[in-house]
Design a protein around this motif. Structure first.
Motif, PDB file in Angstrom:
ATOM      1  N   ASP A 149      39.678  49.753  36.682  1.00 21.96           N
ATOM      2  CA  ASP A 149      38.459  50.431  36.248  1.00 21.96           C
ATOM      3  C   ASP A 149      37.299  49.848  37.062  1.00 21.96           C
ATOM      4  N   VAL A 150      36.657  50.692  37.854  1.00 26.08           N
ATOM      5  CA  VAL A 150      35.488  50.230  38.625  1.00 26.08           C
ATOM      6  C   VAL A 150      34.215  50.867  38.101  1.00 26.08           C
ATOM      7  N   SER A 151      34.325  51.555  36.960  1.00 29.53           N
ATOM      8  CA  SER A 151      33.148  52.186  36.370  1.00 29.53           C
ATOM      9  C   SER A 151      32.392  51.204  35.485  1.00 29.53           C
ATOM     10  N   ARG A 152      33.096  50.587  34.561  1.00 33.03           N
ATOM     11  CA  ARG A 152      32.413  49.686  33.605  1.00 33.03           C
ATOM     12  C   ARG A 152      31.796  48.527  34.365  1.00 33.03           C
ATOM     13  N   HIS A 153      32.519  47.987  35.327  1.00 29.74           N
ATOM     14  CA  HIS A 153      31.916  47.065  36.288  1.00 29.74           C
ATOM     15  C   HIS A 153      32.409  47.447  37.675  1.00 29.74           C
ATOM     16  N   PHE A 154      31.454  47.495  38.570  1.00 24.90           N
ATOM     17  CA  PHE A 154      31.745  47.953  39.927  1.00 24.90           C
ATOM     18  C   PHE A 154      32.274  46.806  40.778  1.00 24.90           C
ATOM     19  N   SER A 155      33.246  47.102  41.617  1.00 25.38           N
ATOM     20  CA  SER A 155      33.704  46.173  42.654  1.00 25.38           C
ATOM     21  C   SER A 155      33.455  46.812  44.011  1.00 25.38           C
ATOM     22  N   PRO A 156      32.711  46.140  44.877  1.00 24.59           N
ATOM     23  CA  PRO A 156      32.514  46.711  46.210  1.00 24.59           C
ATOM     24  C   PRO A 156      33.831  46.826  46.983  1.00 24.59           C
ATOM     25  N   LYS A 157      33.777  47.564  48.065  1.00 27.65           N
ATOM     26  CA  LYS A 157      34.983  47.893  48.834  1.00 27.65           C
ATOM     27  C   LYS A 157      35.862  46.673  49.111  1.00 27.65           C
ATOM     28  N   ASP A 158      35.267  45.581  49.580  1.00 23.00           N
ATOM     29  CA  ASP A 158      36.088  44.431  49.988  1.00 23.00           C
ATOM     30  C   ASP A 158      36.873  43.839  48.815  1.00 23.00           C
ATOM     31  N   GLU A 159      36.303  43.921  47.622  1.00 22.77           N
ATOM     32  CA  GLU A 159      37.039  43.428  46.453  1.00 22.77           C
ATOM     33  C   GLU A 159      38.207  44.358  46.118  1.00 22.77           C
ATOM     34  N   VAL A 160      37.999  45.635  46.295  1.00 19.06           N
ATOM     35  CA  VAL A 160      39.098  46.584  46.034  1.00 19.06           C
ATOM     36  C   VAL A 160      40.218  46.330  47.043  1.00 19.06           C
ATOM     37  N   LEU A 161      39.836  46.084  48.300  1.00 19.90           N
ATOM     38  CA  LEU A 161      40.862  45.802  49.316  1.00 19.90           C
ATOM     39  C   LEU A 161      41.642  44.540  48.945  1.00 19.90           C
ATOM     40  N   ARG A 162      40.914  43.524  48.497  1.00 20.95           N
ATOM     41  CA  ARG A 162      41.586  42.266  48.110  1.00 20.95           C
ATOM     42  C   ARG A 162      42.555  42.522  46.949  1.00 20.95           C
ATOM     43  N   GLN A 466      47.122  47.963  33.050  1.00 20.84           N
ATOM     44  CA  GLN A 466      45.743  48.473  33.018  1.00 20.84           C
ATOM     45  C   GLN A 466      44.728  47.346  33.085  1.00 20.84           C
ATOM     46  N   LEU A 467      43.685  47.546  33.867  1.00 17.81           N
ATOM     47  CA  LEU A 467      42.564  46.606  33.904  1.00 17.81           C
ATOM     48  C   LEU A 467      41.276  47.350  33.626  1.00 17.81           C
ATOM     49  N   TRP A 468      40.992  47.494  32.332  1.00 16.23           N
ATOM     50  CA  TRP A 468      39.706  48.056  31.913  1.00 16.23           C
ATOM     51  C   TRP A 468      38.664  46.958  32.039  1.00 16.23           C
ATOM     52  N   ARG A 469      37.450  47.349  32.427  1.00 11.54           N
ATOM     53  CA  ARG A 469      36.491  46.323  32.869  1.00 11.54           C
ATOM     54  C   ARG A 469      35.263  46.150  31.974  1.00 11.54           C
ATOM     55  N   GLU A 470      35.296  46.614  30.724  1.00 13.38           N
ATOM     56  CA  GLU A 470      34.108  46.391  29.887  1.00 13.38           C
ATOM     57  C   GLU A 470      33.732  44.914  29.887  1.00 13.38           C
ATOM     58  N   TYR A 471      34.720  44.065  29.708  1.00 13.43           N
ATOM     59  CA  TYR A 471      34.455  42.635  29.569  1.00 13.43           C
ATOM     60  C   TYR A 471      34.955  41.853  30.789  1.00 13.43           C
ATOM     61  N   ILE A 472      35.055  42.549  31.908  1.00 13.16           N
ATOM     62  CA  ILE A 472      35.508  41.889  33.146  1.00 13.16           C
ATOM     63  C   ILE A 472      34.459  42.164  34.220  1.00 13.16           C
ATOM     64  N   PRO A 473      33.411  41.316  34.263  1.00 10.72           N
ATOM     65  CA  PRO A 473      32.265  41.668  35.098  1.00 10.72           C
ATOM     66  C   PRO A 473      32.443  41.418  36.594  1.00 10.72           C
ATOM     67  N   ASN A 474      33.309  40.500  36.978  1.00 10.59           N
ATOM     68  CA  ASN A 474      33.367  40.169  38.414  1.00 10.59           C
ATOM     69  C   ASN A 474      34.802  39.896  38.849  1.00 10.59           C
ATOM     70  N   MET A 475      34.949  39.667  40.150  1.00  9.05           N
ATOM     71  CA  MET A 475      36.285  39.553  40.756  1.00  9.05           C
ATOM     72  C   MET A 475      37.032  38.304  40.262  1.00  9.05           C
ATOM     73  N   ALA A 476      36.313  37.184  40.112  1.00 10.34           N
ATOM     74  CA  ALA A 476      36.991  35.956  39.666  1.00 10.34           C
ATOM     75  C   ALA A 476      37.576  36.184  38.262  1.00 10.34           C
ATOM     76  N   HIS A 477      36.811  36.841  37.420  1.00  5.88           N
ATOM     77  CA  HIS A 477      37.280  37.113  36.065  1.00  5.88           C
ATOM     78  C   HIS A 477      38.416  38.141  36.091  1.00  5.88           C
ATOM     79  N   LEU A 478      38.287  39.097  36.984  1.00  5.43           N
ATOM     80  CA  LEU A 478      39.336  40.107  37.137  1.00  5.43           C
ATOM     81  C   LEU A 478      40.674  39.441  37.501  1.00  5.43           C
ATOM     82  N   GLU A 479      40.598  38.510  38.447  1.00  4.08           N
ATOM     83  CA  GLU A 479      41.833  37.830  38.865  1.00  4.08           C
ATOM     84  C   GLU A 479      42.399  37.002  37.713  1.00  4.08           C
ATOM     85  N   TYR A 480      41.514  36.412  36.926  1.00  4.52           N
ATOM     86  CA  TYR A 480      41.951  35.621  35.777  1.00  4.52           C
ATOM     87  C   TYR A 480      42.711  36.497  34.780  1.00  4.52           C
TER      88      TYR A 480
END
Ligand code: ACM
Length: 527
Positions: A149-162, A466-480
């Motif tokens: 989910d990149v709507s609730r919190h956005f990840s720029p292109k390079d994070e999506v590639l990672r 699934q990775l819904w992003r309401e409570y996942i604001p950034n890439m470090a948290h996403l990876e966690y």
């Protein structure tokens, strides 16, 4: 020498006794079908930064050789067969596969044979050796999906590639890209520029948990971003190079508040015009279902089709509240005009059918969250069955739908993963008496329960985290939140049940963590 620790667990691993060493004079070769050349080049690209070796790619035989007899057509789901064999023997490696995808998966295994430093982006002083071995492998399931989910919190292109690179390392085959929702529209649509000019930005974001922390407070900071069409093409190509199909999701007629904020004429304008939503949970703003709105949605899809070659595309369709429709005289007029009977829920059913016709005209297949099966919509659509840990999805199978297992009681990685959950970062689940969704819990998921008949099983196309992003604001948290649960799921999807053993997985995970560390992946390291 590293112990061999491959995740997901291959079908057969037999150590042969010798040691393979990659040196500065090594070559990477390909023979047979031209499609093998791309894979040889890709492996060389992967290995050059950490080794510092030139690794020229040549036709014929090399230190590492890819051999492909012929490149089969994609199957009905858009996949090529993935069975492959790696033989590392007498100082050489031979990789044979059923297709370029098979060779691509073998590349990820081969990287795991080397010391973890092979994942570094700069030259490392390491002996690039591993135990000679014969590995035979083939996945249990071909549809191995991860959602983002990149709507609730956005990840720029390079994070999506990672993120795509990380799931490729786990042999995922599908990247489900949740591009639009109430809180932000993230894909450039040339015909409707306000979707991103307005819809990609919200003025602030909720602080704390939507259900618990009331009255609601907001951070006062604008949040947003979107992908240009050029960026989308780059991401799709980057994934394709890793044999990952990108499935776009454009979510309507609910979850569309950002779209309505951009174009109030698509919403129930007689009521209030909303802003891009700043809190979570379900918005009651829905599309108004006028002909012009439906046509705009079709136009958006026509543009989206030009960017994504995937056979399947995702129309969302979940959690569409009907309160605004229930109260609207105009909605009842539209229903009568279109011969839609019953309550306004059937308007969504009609709309799903309209999109389905468009998809068919464009040679695409539709995916929609399970709610689109309310009412009498019945077609060869694929349903991500998301709210079941139980057996209700079998009713959909028996109605003829194909299923992607997305069970929210196992595969929603926005749920806290360690106990006690109130000591974890804020997550969607709040009840401290509820068990966390641990890595072990994910590992216990069974995509094909044995109580299903063979016919029923044939309707399960695959499975997805699934990775819904309401409570996942950034890439470090996403990876966690993603890892190592997505690592566990990767093994559930790839390795058949008889090859799965959690203790054995944990042993291999210890080695896998070194791969995460080299790449700076912020994987959760609590049990
Ligand atoms: C969903 O979680 N609403 C698909």
């Amino acid at each position: 020498m590293n112990k061999i620790a491959i995740i997901p667990q291959p079908k057969k691993v037999q150590e042969l006794g010798g040691v393979f060493a990659l040196n500065s004079d090594a070559t990477i070769a390909w023979n047979g079908n031209e499609a093998a050349k791309k894979e040889a080049e890709f492996l060389a690209e992967y290995l050059r930064p950490a080794t510092g070796f030139a690794l020229p790619v040549v036709e014929g035989e090399g230190t590492i050789t890819f051999s492909l007899a012929n490149e089969p057509e994609e199957n009905d789901m858009g996949f090529r067969p993935e069975g492959h064999k790696i033989v590392a023997k007498d100082g050489k490696v031979l990789i044979t596969g059923e297709s370029s995808s098979a060779l691509g998966r073998a590349i990820q295994t081969l990287r795991q044979l080397f010391p973890a430093e092979i994942y570094a982006s700069t030259k490392q002083a390491v002996a690039w050796e591993f135990s000679e071995v014969e590995i035979e492998d083939k996945p249990e399931l071909q549809w191995r999906g991860m959602h983002l989910d990149v709507s609730r919190h956005f990840s720029p292109k390079d994070e999506v590639l990672r993120f795509i690179e990380l799931i490729a390392q786990h042999k995922y085959s599908i990247f489900h890209w949740h591009l639009t929702d109430d809180q932000g529209w993230r894909i450039e649509i040339k015909k409707y520029p306000k979707l991103t000019e307005v819809g990609a930005w919200r003025k602030e974001t909720l602080i704390g948990h939507d259900h618990r922390d009331k009255p609601h407070r907001f951070d006062g900071k604008p949040h947003g971003g979107f992908y240009t069409q050029e960026e989308v093409k780059e991401i799709v190509a980057y994934a394709a190079r890793r044999h990952i199909v990108v499935i776009p999701e454009i979510n309507t007629p609910g979850h569309a508040q950002a779209m309505i904020a951009a174009y109030p004429e698509f919403g129930m304008a007689s009521l209030t015009t909303p802003e891009v939503r700043t809190r979570w949970h379900i918005s009651h703003h829905v599309l108004n279902m006028e002909d012009a709105t439906v046509e705009a949605c079709k136009d958006i899809w026509r543009e989206v089709f030009t960017l994504f070659p995937s056979k399947y595309c995702h129309i969302g369709g979940d959690e569409c509240p009907t309160n605004m429709w229930d109260d609207s005289k105009r909605v009842y007029e539209l229903m009568i005009q279109r011969g839609i009977k019953g309550d306004p829920r059937n308007l969504q059913c009609w709309y799903t059918g309209e999109l389905n016709k468009l998809f068919k005209e464009h040679g695409r297949r539709m995916i929609g969250w399970a709610e689109i099966t309310h009412g009498d919509f019945n077609d060869t659509t694929v349903i991500p069955a998301w709210w079941w840990g139980g057996t209700d999805y079998i009713k959909l199978i028996d109605r003829g739908f194909n299923i992607i297992q997305c069970a929210n009681q196992f595969l929603y990685f926005d749920y806290a993963q360690c106990a006690p959950i109130d000591e974890e970062p804020l997550a969607i689940n709040l009840d401290p008496t509820q068990s966390p969704y641990s890595t072990e819990h994910v590992y216990s998921f069974v995509p094909y329960p044995s109580y299903l008949t063979e016919e029923q099983k044939s309707h399960i196309l695959g499975c997805q985290g699934q990775l819904w992003r309401e409570y996942i604001p950034n890439m470090a948290h996403l990876e966690y939140m993603a890892f190592p649960r997505a690592t566990a799921l990767a093994e559930v999807l790839w390795s058949e049940k008889s090859r799965r053993n959690y203790r054995c997985f944990l042993k291999r995970l210890a080695t896998h963590r070194a791969r995460f560390d080299v790449q700076g992946v912020n994987a959760c390291d609590r049990p």
